[in-house]
Structures are given as C-alpha cells and as structure tokens.
Design a protein around this motif. Sequence first.
Motif, PDB file in Angstrom:
ATOM      1  N   VAL A 181      27.635  54.258  42.310  1.00  0.00           N
ATOM      2  CA  VAL A 181      28.653  55.218  42.753  1.00  0.00           C
ATOM      3  C   VAL A 181      29.995  54.494  42.879  1.00  0.00           C
ATOM      4  N   ALA A 182      29.946  53.266  43.459  1.00  0.00           N
ATOM      5  CA  ALA A 182      31.190  52.534  43.706  1.00  0.00           C
ATOM      6  C   ALA A 182      31.932  52.242  42.402  1.00  0.00           C
ATOM      7  N   ASP A 183      31.206  51.927  41.320  1.00  0.00           N
ATOM      8  CA  ASP A 183      31.942  51.607  40.087  1.00  0.00           C
ATOM      9  C   ASP A 183      32.051  52.803  39.127  1.00  0.00           C
ATOM     10  N   GLY A 184      31.682  53.984  39.604  1.00  0.00           N
ATOM     11  CA  GLY A 184      31.942  55.202  38.819  1.00  0.00           C
ATOM     12  C   GLY A 184      30.871  55.553  37.806  1.00  0.00           C
ATOM     13  N   ARG A 185      29.751  54.797  37.787  1.00  0.00           N
ATOM     14  CA  ARG A 185      28.702  55.140  36.818  1.00  0.00           C
ATOM     15  C   ARG A 185      27.862  56.318  37.273  1.00  0.00           C
ATOM     16  N   ARG A 186      27.892  56.634  38.566  1.00  0.00           N
ATOM     17  CA  ARG A 186      27.047  57.681  39.120  1.00  0.00           C
ATOM     18  C   ARG A 186      27.866  58.505  40.097  1.00  0.00           C
ATOM     19  N   LEU A 187      27.588  59.782  40.125  1.00  0.00           N
ATOM     20  CA  LEU A 187      28.284  60.682  41.039  1.00  0.00           C
ATOM     21  C   LEU A 187      27.230  61.661  41.529  1.00  0.00           C
ATOM     22  N   SER A 188      27.255  61.967  42.831  1.00  0.00           N
ATOM     23  CA  SER A 188      26.302  62.950  43.352  1.00  0.00           C
ATOM     24  C   SER A 188      27.054  63.944  44.202  1.00  0.00           C
ATOM     25  N   ALA A 189      26.553  65.175  44.224  1.00  0.00           N
ATOM     26  CA  ALA A 189      27.195  66.194  45.052  1.00  0.00           C
ATOM     27  C   ALA A 189      26.134  67.009  45.770  1.00  0.00           C
ATOM     28  N   LEU A 190      26.516  67.489  46.945  1.00  0.00           N
ATOM     29  CA  LEU A 190      25.639  68.341  47.750  1.00  0.00           C
ATOM     30  C   LEU A 190      26.408  69.577  48.175  1.00  0.00           C
ATOM     31  N   ALA A 191      25.699  70.691  48.266  1.00  0.00           N
ATOM     32  CA  ALA A 191      26.249  71.884  48.894  1.00  0.00           C
ATOM     33  C   ALA A 191      25.345  72.179  50.081  1.00  0.00           C
ATOM     34  N   GLY A 192      25.937  72.438  51.228  1.00  0.00           N
ATOM     35  CA  GLY A 192      25.100  72.720  52.389  1.00  0.00           C
ATOM     36  C   GLY A 192      25.918  73.132  53.589  1.00  0.00           C
ATOM     37  N   THR A 193      25.225  73.691  54.584  1.00  0.00           N
ATOM     38  CA  THR A 193      25.914  74.119  55.796  1.00  0.00           C
ATOM     39  C   THR A 193      25.392  73.278  56.967  1.00  0.00           C
ATOM     40  N   PRO A 194      26.185  73.195  58.055  1.00  0.00           N
ATOM     41  CA  PRO A 194      25.717  72.411  59.200  1.00  0.00           C
ATOM     42  C   PRO A 194      24.397  72.943  59.758  1.00  0.00           C
ATOM     43  N   VAL A 231      28.114  73.399  42.639  1.00  0.00           N
ATOM     44  CA  VAL A 231      27.817  71.960  42.586  1.00  0.00           C
ATOM     45  C   VAL A 231      28.222  71.402  41.217  1.00  0.00           C
ATOM     46  N   THR A 232      27.904  72.152  40.155  1.00  0.00           N
ATOM     47  CA  THR A 232      28.254  71.711  38.796  1.00  0.00           C
ATOM     48  C   THR A 232      29.772  71.607  38.658  1.00  0.00           C
ATOM     49  N   ALA A 233      30.475  72.613  39.163  1.00  0.00           N
ATOM     50  CA  ALA A 233      31.940  72.617  39.054  1.00  0.00           C
ATOM     51  C   ALA A 233      32.550  71.467  39.865  1.00  0.00           C
ATOM     52  N   ALA A 234      31.964  71.191  41.045  1.00  0.00           N
ATOM     53  CA  ALA A 234      32.498  70.096  41.873  1.00  0.00           C
ATOM     54  C   ALA A 234      32.327  68.754  41.159  1.00  0.00           C
ATOM     55  N   LEU A 235      31.167  68.559  40.534  1.00  0.00           N
ATOM     56  CA  LEU A 235      30.931  67.311  39.792  1.00  0.00           C
ATOM     57  C   LEU A 235      31.894  67.213  38.604  1.00  0.00           C
ATOM     58  N   ALA A 236      32.036  68.323  37.878  1.00  0.00           N
ATOM     59  CA  ALA A 236      32.894  68.319  36.678  1.00  0.00           C
ATOM     60  C   ALA A 236      34.344  68.015  37.057  1.00  0.00           C
ATOM     61  N   ARG A 237      34.782  68.607  38.141  1.00  0.00           N
ATOM     62  CA  ARG A 237      36.160  68.403  38.572  1.00  0.00           C
ATOM     63  C   ARG A 237      36.402  66.945  38.946  1.00  0.00           C
ATOM     64  N   GLU A 238      35.460  66.378  39.666  1.00  0.00           N
ATOM     65  CA  GLU A 238      35.585  64.978  40.079  1.00  0.00           C
ATOM     66  C   GLU A 238      35.574  64.045  38.849  1.00  0.00           C
ATOM     67  N   LEU A 239      34.730  64.370  37.875  1.00  0.00           N
ATOM     68  CA  LEU A 239      34.654  63.547  36.657  1.00  0.00           C
ATOM     69  C   LEU A 239      35.971  63.607  35.888  1.00  0.00           C
ATOM     70  N   LEU A 240      36.540  64.793  35.767  1.00  0.00           N
ATOM     71  CA  LEU A 240      37.814  64.925  35.053  1.00  0.00           C
ATOM     72  C   LEU A 240      38.900  64.131  35.782  1.00  0.00           C
ATOM     73  N   ALA A 241      38.894  64.232  37.126  1.00  0.00           N
ATOM     74  CA  ALA A 241      39.915  63.527  37.914  1.00  0.00           C
ATOM     75  C   ALA A 241      39.783  62.014  37.731  1.00  0.00           C
ATOM     76  N   ALA A 242      38.555  61.554  37.451  1.00  0.00           N
ATOM     77  CA  ALA A 242      38.328  60.113  37.270  1.00  0.00           C
ATOM     78  C   ALA A 242      38.615  59.676  35.827  1.00  0.00           C
ATOM     79  N   GLY A 243      39.103  60.584  34.996  1.00  0.00           N
ATOM     80  CA  GLY A 243      39.500  60.207  33.639  1.00  0.00           C
ATOM     81  C   GLY A 243      38.438  60.453  32.579  1.00  0.00           C
ATOM     82  N   THR A 244      37.341  61.127  32.923  1.00  0.00           N
ATOM     83  CA  THR A 244      36.300  61.434  31.935  1.00  0.00           C
ATOM     84  C   THR A 244      36.811  62.599  31.090  1.00  0.00           C
ATOM     85  N   ASP A 245      36.836  62.458  29.782  1.00  0.00           N
ATOM     86  CA  ASP A 245      37.351  63.605  29.018  1.00  0.00           C
ATOM     87  C   ASP A 245      36.255  64.350  28.270  1.00  0.00           C
TER      88      ASP A 245
END
Length: 281
Positions: A181-194, A231-245
């Motif tokens: 995760v730290a070097d950008g090879r992996r990304l994980s996302a969760l959706a949830g409520t308290p 969750v898919t959209a959150a991951l995709a958005r983060e990947l694009l922001a990190a320069g993944t095209d």
Amino acid sequence: MDFPRKDLFDRLERFYDAVPRDAARPEEHGALVLFAREGAGWPFYARPRLDATAPPSLADVTAVRERQRELGLPEALEWVHETTPDLLAVARSAGLSVLEAPLMVLDPAALPDPATLTDVPLRVLDPAEPDFAADVAARRAVAAVGFSTAGTERGEAGPAQRDAAVAELDEAALDEERARVADGRRLSALAGTPTEGALASGMAMRVGDVAEIAGVATLPAARRRGLGAAVTAALARELLAAGTDLVFLAAGSEDIARVYLRVGFRRVGTACIAEPAPVTP
Ligand SMILES: CC(C)(COP(=O)(O)OP(=O)(O)OC[C@H]1O[C@@H](n2cnc3c(N)ncnc32)[C@H](O)[C@@H]1OP(=O)(O)O)[C@@H](O)C(=O)NCCC(=O)NCCS
C-alpha cells in the motif's frame, strides 16, 4: 479512454505478467508461464508467456497442470481472448471449464463521484492509521462472505457472518500489505457505517500506470444499495489521482458487469479464466 487496441492489449499483457513477479517464481512451460507463489497468499495462475512466438499447445497446458498439481497449486490458467484467441479451444479440449469474463476498461470521463452513489461512508485504507490491521482483516472477511454467495442477489449473510469470518493476520502478511500500500502497488477500500461496520470492500493492484480492480464484494444482506459501485468508483478515483491512466477489471458475469458499467467501465474484450471442470457423478 482512447487507447489504440493493440497498445491497450499489450499493456494488459505486460501488467498480468508483472503483477505476480514480486511474490511468485515464474516457471516456463512451453508457451505458458506458471507463477508459483512463494509463501502464503493468493496462489496466482499460469498464463501465456509474454515473448512466446507460438500459441500455447495442449502439451503446454498438460505440462503446466501437472506442475500445478505437483506444487499443490490450483490448476488455474488465465489469458485475454483477444491476445491469445487459440487458447480457448485448447483449454476446453484439455477438459478445463472456461469463464469468459467481460474485460472492462475505465473511461475516466464517465466516472461518477463515489459520494453520489451512496450515503454510506467510504474509506481507502491507510497503513499509517492505527486501525489498518483491523481494516485489512475486515476487508478480507467481507470478501470471504461476499464471494461465498455468488451473483448479485441479496441474501441472509451480513455483519454477524462477517465477524465470524474475521481471521487474525500474521505479522508477515500484514507487513507485506503495508509495504504494497505504501509504495502504491496495492489499494484497498471499505464501505461501512459505525453501527454496521464494513459492508463492502474491494482492492486494486497497480504496476506503473496500469491497475486492475479486483475482489469487489458486498455482504449479501447489504447488496443493492449502491455499495459495490461506490467502492469501485472510490478505488478508480484514487488510482486516477495517483497517475494511473489505464484502470481495468474482469467482471465475473454479465450481471456483475452492469455494476461496473454504471461507474464508467466499458467492455473491451474477454478475460478467460480456466479451471478443471467439476466432476459430475
Ligand atoms: C457484485 C457485487 C459486488 C455488487 O454489489 P452491490 O453492492 O449489490 O452493487 P450495487 O448495489 O452497486 O449494484 C447492484 C444492483 O443494485 C442496484 N441498486 C443500486 N443502488 C440501489 C438502490 N439504492 N436501490 C435499489 N437498487 C439499487 C443496481 O442498479 C444493481 O442492479 P442490477 O443488478 O439490476 O444491475 C455483489 O453482488 C457481490 O459481492 N457479489 C459476489 C462477489 C462477486 O462476484 N464480486 C464481483 C467480482 S468481479
């Protein structure tokens, strides 16, 4: 998403070939390469060799399967149909059952803001957070429960089943996850409520400017509320922001593909995933 097709499929091939290499030992068997995982974790697959000059033969498939059995690995074989079209008939003639999964690429212009898809809070996991270990365990438990009820229909299993599925991670697996995760090879996302805890999860694997989203799962009791899409959209958005095209995924079925279509993924081809056909009594 205006990639020339040849360029697109070449990039996907290089990605599939690169992803396992930091955790698995590649073994060549004719026109196939088997990624034999070292240590615990997802066991990976065999796939066409990047520099092969001929399509994989039945003998190559047989040799790889023998080796997988010898190593105690699943007899898994994966490829992109548009790149290696002849392998479909060969795999079937070897007795393998082949899932033809819609292969989809993100059109960034069509990606919605994840917050418009659900009111449930979404989180991208951060190794610097004190809850990182618990979040990783929750992601895995949600995926285990989610994938045990295939398809897109709602079902009974919910937070109680997720909690029962939580397994403690060993330190080595956690360190590996942290480093990725730290070097950008992996990304994980969760959706949830308290109150309910984690309800949906997903992850992405990234190599340079290409990333695959995988393992998206929603607890059966929480399905059809927009969480898988969010969750898919959150991951995709983060990947694009990190320069993944180039962000892509393989949908498990046409029904599942609709979830991804709604967040801007478009079908470009077919990812073939082969395993031994179930034995009928
Ligand atoms: C695929 C999966 C992740 C989808 O999760 P989900 O949270 O139910 O996904 P969404 O809620 O975004 O979309 C599912 C359906 O609910 C509908 N929906 C979304 N929000 C809704 C709402 N507020 N009210 C009613 N329906 C809604 C969507 O339109 C979609 O309908 P469709 O099947 O007619 O296309 C989930 O079914 C799952 O975990 N399956 C098993 C694991 C799996 O196969 N994962 C995918 C691997 S590629």
